[in-house]
Design an enzyme around this catalytic site. Structure first.
Site, short mmCIF file in Angstrom:
data_model
loop_
_atom_site.label_atom_id
_atom_site.label_comp_id
_atom_site.label_asym_id
_atom_site.label_seq_id
_atom_site.Cartn_x
_atom_site.Cartn_y
_atom_site.Cartn_z
N GLY A 1 0.82 -1.22 0.00
CA GLY A 1 0.00 0.00 0.00
C GLY A 1 0.85 1.27 0.00
O GLY A 1 2.04 1.25 0.34
N ARG B 1 -2.94 8.17 3.93
CA ARG B 1 -3.17 9.05 5.08
C ARG B 1 -1.87 9.57 5.71
O ARG B 1 -1.89 10.48 6.53
CB ARG B 1 -4.02 8.31 6.13
CG ARG B 1 -5.46 8.10 5.68
CD ARG B 1 -6.17 7.03 6.51
NE ARG B 1 -5.82 5.67 6.10
CZ ARG B 1 -6.33 4.57 6.63
NH1 ARG B 1 -7.19 4.64 7.62
NH2 ARG B 1 -5.97 3.38 6.19
N GLY C 1 -11.20 -2.88 11.81
CA GLY C 1 -12.22 -3.88 11.56
C GLY C 1 -12.70 -4.41 12.91
O GLY C 1 -11.91 -4.57 13.84
N ASN D 1 -1.67 4.41 10.52
CA ASN D 1 -2.24 4.89 9.26
C ASN D 1 -1.90 6.35 8.99
O ASN D 1 -1.97 6.80 7.86
CB ASN D 1 -3.75 4.71 9.25
CG ASN D 1 -4.14 3.24 9.27
OD1 ASN D 1 -3.46 2.40 8.68
ND2 ASN D 1 -5.21 2.92 9.97
N TYR E 1 40.79 21.97 16.41
CA TYR E 1 40.33 21.10 15.32
C TYR E 1 41.42 20.09 14.98
O TYR E 1 42.54 20.47 14.63
CB TYR E 1 39.98 21.92 14.07
CG TYR E 1 39.69 21.02 12.89
CD1 TYR E 1 38.60 20.14 12.93
CD2 TYR E 1 40.51 21.01 11.77
CE1 TYR E 1 38.35 19.28 11.87
CE2 TYR E 1 40.26 20.14 10.70
CZ TYR E 1 39.18 19.28 10.76
OH TYR E 1 38.95 18.42 9.73
N ALA F 1 45.14 25.38 23.58
CA ALA F 1 43.88 25.95 23.09
C ALA F 1 44.06 26.57 21.72
O ALA F 1 45.11 27.14 21.42
CB ALA F 1 43.38 27.00 24.07
N ALA G 1 53.75 28.38 21.04
CA ALA G 1 52.40 28.95 20.92
C ALA G 1 52.36 29.94 19.76
O ALA G 1 53.33 30.66 19.50
CB ALA G 1 52.01 29.64 22.22
C1 UD1 Z 1 -6.86 -3.52 7.88
C2 UD1 Z 1 -8.00 -4.52 8.12
C3 UD1 Z 1 -8.74 -4.12 9.38
C4 UD1 Z 1 -7.78 -4.08 10.55
C5 UD1 Z 1 -6.60 -3.17 10.25
C6 UD1 Z 1 -5.55 -3.33 11.34
C7 UD1 Z 1 -8.77 -5.31 5.93
C8 UD1 Z 1 -9.83 -5.21 4.89
N1 UD1 Z 1 -8.90 -4.53 7.00
O1 UD1 Z 1 -7.46 -2.25 7.65
O2 UD1 Z 1 -9.76 -5.08 9.67
O3 UD1 Z 1 -8.45 -3.64 11.73
O4 UD1 Z 1 -5.98 -3.51 9.00
O5 UD1 Z 1 -4.51 -2.39 11.23
O6 UD1 Z 1 -7.86 -6.09 5.78
N2 UD1 Z 1 -2.00 -3.53 1.66
C9 UD1 Z 1 -1.47 -4.12 0.53
N3 UD1 Z 1 -2.21 -4.13 -0.61
C10 UD1 Z 1 -3.45 -3.59 -0.69
C11 UD1 Z 1 -3.99 -3.00 0.48
C12 UD1 Z 1 -3.24 -2.99 1.65
O7 UD1 Z 1 -0.35 -4.63 0.54
O8 UD1 Z 1 -4.05 -3.66 -1.78
C13 UD1 Z 1 -1.19 -3.51 2.89
C14 UD1 Z 1 -0.84 -2.12 3.34
O9 UD1 Z 1 0.40 -1.72 2.79
C15 UD1 Z 1 -0.77 -2.25 4.85
C16 UD1 Z 1 -1.70 -3.41 5.16
O10 UD1 Z 1 -1.94 -4.07 3.94
O11 UD1 Z 1 0.53 -2.59 5.29
C17 UD1 Z 1 -3.03 -2.95 5.75
O12 UD1 Z 1 -3.66 -2.07 4.84
P1 UD1 Z 1 -4.49 -0.81 5.30
O13 UD1 Z 1 -5.01 -0.13 4.11
O14 UD1 Z 1 -3.71 -0.02 6.28
O15 UD1 Z 1 -5.70 -1.54 6.05
P2 UD1 Z 1 -6.66 -0.93 7.16
O16 UD1 Z 1 -7.65 -0.05 6.52
O17 UD1 Z 1 -5.86 -0.40 8.27
CA CA Z 2 -3.69 -0.09 8.63
#
Ligand code: UD1
Ligand code: CA
Length: 459
Positions: free
Chosen positions: A11, A15, A139, A227, A365, A379, A422
């Site tokens: 990801g 944010r 979640g 996030n 130095y 010094a 000196a």
């Molecule tokens: C996710 C969970 C949520 C949980 C939370 C905990 C899901 C749908 N939701 O939400 O239930 O409470 O984490 O922190 O799983 N990532 C990818 N590819 C993607 C999307 C995300 O690799 O297509 C990776 C991101 O880089 C990140 C991780 O997955 O490291 C979590 O993604 P993020 O978008 O932060 O999920 P949350 O909305 O926090």
């Molecule tokens: Ca997250």
């Protein structure tokens, strides 16, 4: 049975409002991804697959040689991300830990407990959960009247009733590996975010009558998902407390642990005393009974025992036992201070080796120099090592006495027991046991001061 691991790190982290992929932001000196990887390593997984996507090459660098990688070219959700590991994992028997790369506080110990719980309960899926005071954004874990987990609902999809639930999904799970990849074939994007949610496999297992469980973390702090930058600072603060507490337990004293910044890999021996506003970074080691005062910053350095560093900066250097540094000294990379060296206020040392018991007390130095033992720098001494283009070396023997305000123009060598007068500008080698005087000879004009306008007789 074999353990496998999947780390989700594809990801962008919108944010965070950052050019840097989210998982590469650092907490106590190392990236969040590295924290997660270290926790995962506690399980000795047979294979670890990290899912990369946004700025994949940058992310790959952090774990290169330690993990396999699968590319998720479009970030269509956490479920889609896990599917990217299909080729590497789907045929294997065993259990797979899935963990988000943005949860840097989860410990290896909790992951071990999670796996044990999963195996003992013969679950198909076990969710790592926690109880949050403010569950917003996570979640939610939905349980039926028997207390069994039935599904996970995302914040944006939750009903008002479901939003009241305080048990949250940490984003870490253990699955029966083969069943995970089978269930993923049945998820869809019918949800508020139009994404493939990994969390949807839970209700799929339940509908098949398969056993799903949850292991609840005792400490909510561990579950923190970063996030945004506010959560990043919270993670930093939790990690700082954890690190400093571990040092205290090992016998290190802190004047104010809240205001002492020690990165994860720093090693500190017992009976070190650390005042407030000290920062220790990178691969730094501090020997026992050393004392670091307010304002000290030490980076990638090896500090011996009984060393006193007073409000000074030391970087990529080695400092032997009994050395004193500061106040306001700057020890720059590749410096070596032997036992009992004294570096005083406003002294800068760079790329130099200084022998035992040598002293530079004030305003000096020392650059690109090899200095013997028992040398005294007066010094205001400057080793002029740079002609605007090249750096030159100065070699100073043992027991040399460098007079105050000497300017020593490298390259040159000063022999053992030699003295520079000196105020001298020294441009040639000085043989052993000799005195170099390189300054204008003084002349006194008797009585002339009386003609000077400032003389008391003129006022
Ligand atoms: C996710 C969970 C949520 C949980 C939370 C905990 C899901 C749908 N939701 O939400 O239930 O409470 O984490 O922190 O799983 N990532 C990818 N590819 C993607 C999307 C995300 O690799 O297509 C990776 C991101 O880089 C990140 C991780 O997955 O490291 C979590 O993604 P993020 O978008 O932060 O999920 P949350 O909305 O926090
Ligand atoms: Ca997250």
């Amino acid at each position: 049975m074999s353990n496998y691991a999947i780390i989700l790190a594809a990801g962008k982290g919108t944010r965070m409002k950052s050019d840097l992929p989210k998982v590469l932001h650092k907490v106590s000196g190392i990236t969040m991804l590295e924290h997660v990887f270290r926790a995962v390593s506690a399980l000795n997984p047979e294979k670890t697959v990290t899912i990369i996507g946004h700025k994949a090459e940058l992310v790959r660098e952090v774990l290169s040689g330690k993990s396999s990688f699968a590319l998720q070219t479009e970030q269509l959700g956490t479920g889609h991300a896990v599917m990217m590991a299909e080729e590497e994992l789907a045929r294997l028997a065993g259990q797979t830990l899935v963990i988000a790369g943005d949860t840097p506080l989860i410990t290896g110990e909790s992951l071990k407990n999670l796996i044990d719980f999963h195996v003992n309960h013969k679950n198909v899926a076990t969710i790592l959960t926690a109880t949050a005071d403010d569950p917003f954004g996570y979640g939610r874990i939905i349980r039926n009247q028997h207390g069994e987990v039935t599904k996970i609902v995302e914040q944006k999809d939750a009903t008002e009733f479901e939003q009241q639930v305080k048990e949250i999904n940490t984003g870490t799970y253990v699955f029966d590996n083969k069943r995970l990849f089978e269930a993923l074939k049945n998820i869809n994007t019918n949800n508020a975010q139009g994404e493939y949610y990994l969390t949807d496999v839970i209700s799929i297992f339940r509908e098949n009558g398969e056993k799903v469980g949850a292991y609840v973390l005792r400490d909510f702090n561990e579950s923190l998902g970063v996030n945004d930058r506010v959560a990043l600072a919270t993670a930093e603060s939790v990690m700082r407390n954890r690190i400093n507490k571990a040092h205290m337990v090992n016998g290190v004293s802190f004047q104010n642990p809240e205001a002492t910044y020690i990165e994860v890999d720093v090693v500190i021996e017992p009976d070190v005393v650390i005042e407030a506003n000290v920062t220790l970074k990178g691969q730094t080691k501090i020997g026992s009974e050393s004392f670091l005062t307010n304002g000290t910053c030490i980076v990638d350095s090896n500090i011996g025992q009984r060393v006193v560093v007073t409000n000074s900066t030391i970087k990529e250097s080695t400092v032997a036992d009994g050395v004193t540094v500061g106040p306001y000294a700057h020890i720059r990379p590749e410096s070596v201070l032997a036992e009992n060296v004294h570096i005083g206020n406003f002294v800068e040392v760079k790329g130099s080796t200084i022998g035992e018991n040598s002293k530079a007390g004030h305003l000096t130095y020392i650059g690109n120099a090899e200095v013997g033992t028992e040398v005294n720098f007066g010094a205001g001494t400057i080793l002029a090592n740079y002609d605007g283009k090249n750096k030159f070396k100065t070699t100073i023997g043992d027991n040399v006495f460098v007079g105050s305000n000497s300017t020593i123009i490298a390259p040159l060598t000063i022999g053992n027991r030699a003295v520079t007068a000196a105020g001298s500008t020294v441009t040639k080698d000085v043989p052993e046991d000799s005195i170099a005087i390189g300054r204008g000879r003084q002349e006194n004009k008797d009585g002339y001061a009386k003609h000077f306008p400032y003389h008391p007789s003129k006022r």
